[in-house]
Motif scaffolding. Structure first.
Motif, short mmCIF file in Angstrom:
data_model
loop_
_atom_site.label_atom_id
_atom_site.label_comp_id
_atom_site.label_asym_id
_atom_site.label_seq_id
_atom_site.Cartn_x
_atom_site.Cartn_y
_atom_site.Cartn_z
N ALA A 13 0.83 -1.21 0.00
CA ALA A 13 0.00 0.00 0.00
C ALA A 13 0.87 1.25 0.00
O ALA A 13 0.55 2.24 -0.68
CB ALA A 13 -0.93 0.00 1.21
N MET A 26 2.04 2.05 -3.28
CA MET A 26 0.96 2.52 -4.16
C MET A 26 0.43 3.88 -3.73
O MET A 26 -0.51 4.39 -4.35
CB MET A 26 -0.16 1.49 -4.19
N PRO A 51 -3.90 -9.33 -0.51
CA PRO A 51 -4.51 -8.25 -1.29
C PRO A 51 -5.59 -7.49 -0.53
O PRO A 51 -5.71 -6.27 -0.63
CB PRO A 51 -5.08 -8.98 -2.51
N THR A 93 -4.06 -5.23 1.95
CA THR A 93 -3.50 -4.09 1.23
C THR A 93 -4.58 -3.08 0.86
O THR A 93 -4.37 -1.86 0.98
CB THR A 93 -2.76 -4.58 -0.02
N LEU A 94 -5.74 -3.56 0.43
CA LEU A 94 -6.84 -2.63 0.14
C LEU A 94 -7.23 -1.87 1.40
O LEU A 94 -7.50 -0.66 1.35
CB LEU A 94 -8.04 -3.40 -0.41
N TRP A 152 -10.61 -1.59 -7.50
CA TRP A 152 -9.32 -1.33 -6.86
C TRP A 152 -8.51 -2.61 -6.67
O TRP A 152 -7.30 -2.63 -6.82
CB TRP A 152 -9.54 -0.64 -5.52
N ILE A 161 -4.60 -3.51 -7.49
CA ILE A 161 -3.71 -4.04 -6.46
C ILE A 161 -3.06 -5.33 -6.91
O ILE A 161 -1.86 -5.56 -6.67
CB ILE A 161 -4.51 -4.26 -5.15
N SER A 206 0.14 -4.96 -8.75
CA SER A 206 1.29 -4.71 -7.87
C SER A 206 1.84 -6.02 -7.32
O SER A 206 3.06 -6.22 -7.25
CB SER A 206 0.90 -3.79 -6.72
#
Length: 355
Positions: free
Chosen positions: A80, A83, A149, A152-153, A176, A180, A183
């Motif tokens: 994250a 990003m 994931p 991370t969101l 989203w 992700i 990445s």
């Protein structure tokens, strides 16, 4: 490079163990990372930002404890951060999200996949992985640790807002997540080139936060994609850890294709063995705080002994491990006790009448 109290290197042990060949003891791991930096007088901040600090710390811990694996983790927020989320770092403590990138509406259209060679601290993590692989990779498995994931969101959006989104605008979350995943694929591809395996931590997917139905909708499909990519690129199945209670999603976790489930001490290991033990290796779940940090040597020995007694005959194997990451205040002496217990009660042939 064989630990003084062992007869095999970790790589020799793990390869033999999972082929059901003779080994000296059960494998054991230690979930350390940032808390171990203080053993060398290294600040958490430096551990978070310098490949030298990571390498020095991990080499020291392996030489002292001889655990059966080393992981260089991006931390729960590392992807994250790369990003766009802004993190805060304490001198003595874990990293935290200060400003989630997607908490600002102006960033909704700016979300882009991270470049592992340029963005955030991802290049530093890859450097540390490469250097540890060169130093210790012939002896002990080195792995790249990643958040899941969904976690991370959460680090990009903010956990409270994300939970609201899942009820009010789930289509945005899916959009989203697709970005992700790009990445994740990029980082997995680069780490796999270094010859390492993977482990995944997905704490926001705990049953304490979302329902099994939500897990199957928002978490499982993306974990499966990550696992498939890891296996494709590295040839190895990763491990998966989800904090807290996961009893109702053990089958779903197994169906992601991972090779090992690392289970929190909230989970009943005997029930897990019955439900999924024929299909997957189990790891865990010595209480990291109540037993390892605050318990006596006797407490640590008794809990490790009890878990070995329950799990040593799990059809797909068992790895002695803490139920989650050890706390920042852990001491060398307590980890020594845990490692001693793992060697004593995990030694083959298994004997349960040991004092």
């Amino acid at each position: 490079m064989i630990h003084q109290k062992d007869k095999m290197t970790p790589k020799e042990r793990l390869q033999a163990y999972f082929k059901k060949e003779e080994v000296d003891r059960l494998p054991f791991t230690i979930s350390l990372g940032e808390p171990s930096a203080k053993f060398l007088g290294i600040s958490s901040f430096d551990y978070h930002h310098k490949a030298d600090s990571i390498v020095e710390t991990e080499v020291f811990c392996f030489n002292r404890f001889g655990q059966d694996g080393i992981s260089v983790r991006t931390g729960l927020h590392g992807i994250a951060e790369a990003m766009g989320s802004k993190l805060s770092f304490a001198e003595k403590g874990l990293a935290a999200v200060e400003i989630p990138f997607l908490s600002l509406e102006e960033n909704f259209q700016k979300l882009r996949p991270a470049d592992p060679h340029k963005d955030g601290r991802l290049p530093m993590f890859l450097e540390a992985i490469e250097r540890l692989q060169e130093k210790l990779g012939d002896v002990v498995p080195i792995s790249a640790g990643l958040p899941g994931p969904f976690t991370t969101l959460s680090s990009l959006r903010g956990p409270e807002i994300l939970m609201r989104d899942l009820h009010t605008q789930p289509e945005v979350a899916f959009k989203w997540m697709d970005i992700i995943m790009e990445s994740f694929y990029a980082y997995i591809d680069e780490a796999a080139k270094l010859g390492v395996g993977f482990n995944i931590s997905e704490p926001v997917a705990s049953q304490s936060l979302i329902s099994p139905r939500m897990f199957r909708t928002y978490v499982k499909p993306y974990l499966k994609k990550c696992v498939d990519r890891m296996i494709e690129k590295s040839g190895r199945k990763p491990s998966l850890h989800i904090c807290g209670q996961t009893q109702k999603i053990l089958r779903d976790m197994t169906e992601t294709g991972v090779g090992t489930l690392s289970l929190d001490n909230a989970v009943d290991m005997e029930k897990a063995k019955i439900e999924v033990g024929n299909d997957i290796c189990l790891s865990g779940n010595v209480k990291p705080v109540e037993t390892i940090l605050h318990g006596t040597k006797e407490d640590i020995f008794n809990e490790v002994k009890d878990l070995v007694k329950k799990l040593h005959d799990n059809p797909k194997g068992y790895v002695i491990a803490p139920g989650c990451q050890l706390p920042m205040t852990i001491t060398l002496e307590k980890i020594d006790m845990y490692a001693e217990a793992a060697r004593k009660f995990g030694k083959f042939p298994i004997e349960f009448d040991l004092d």
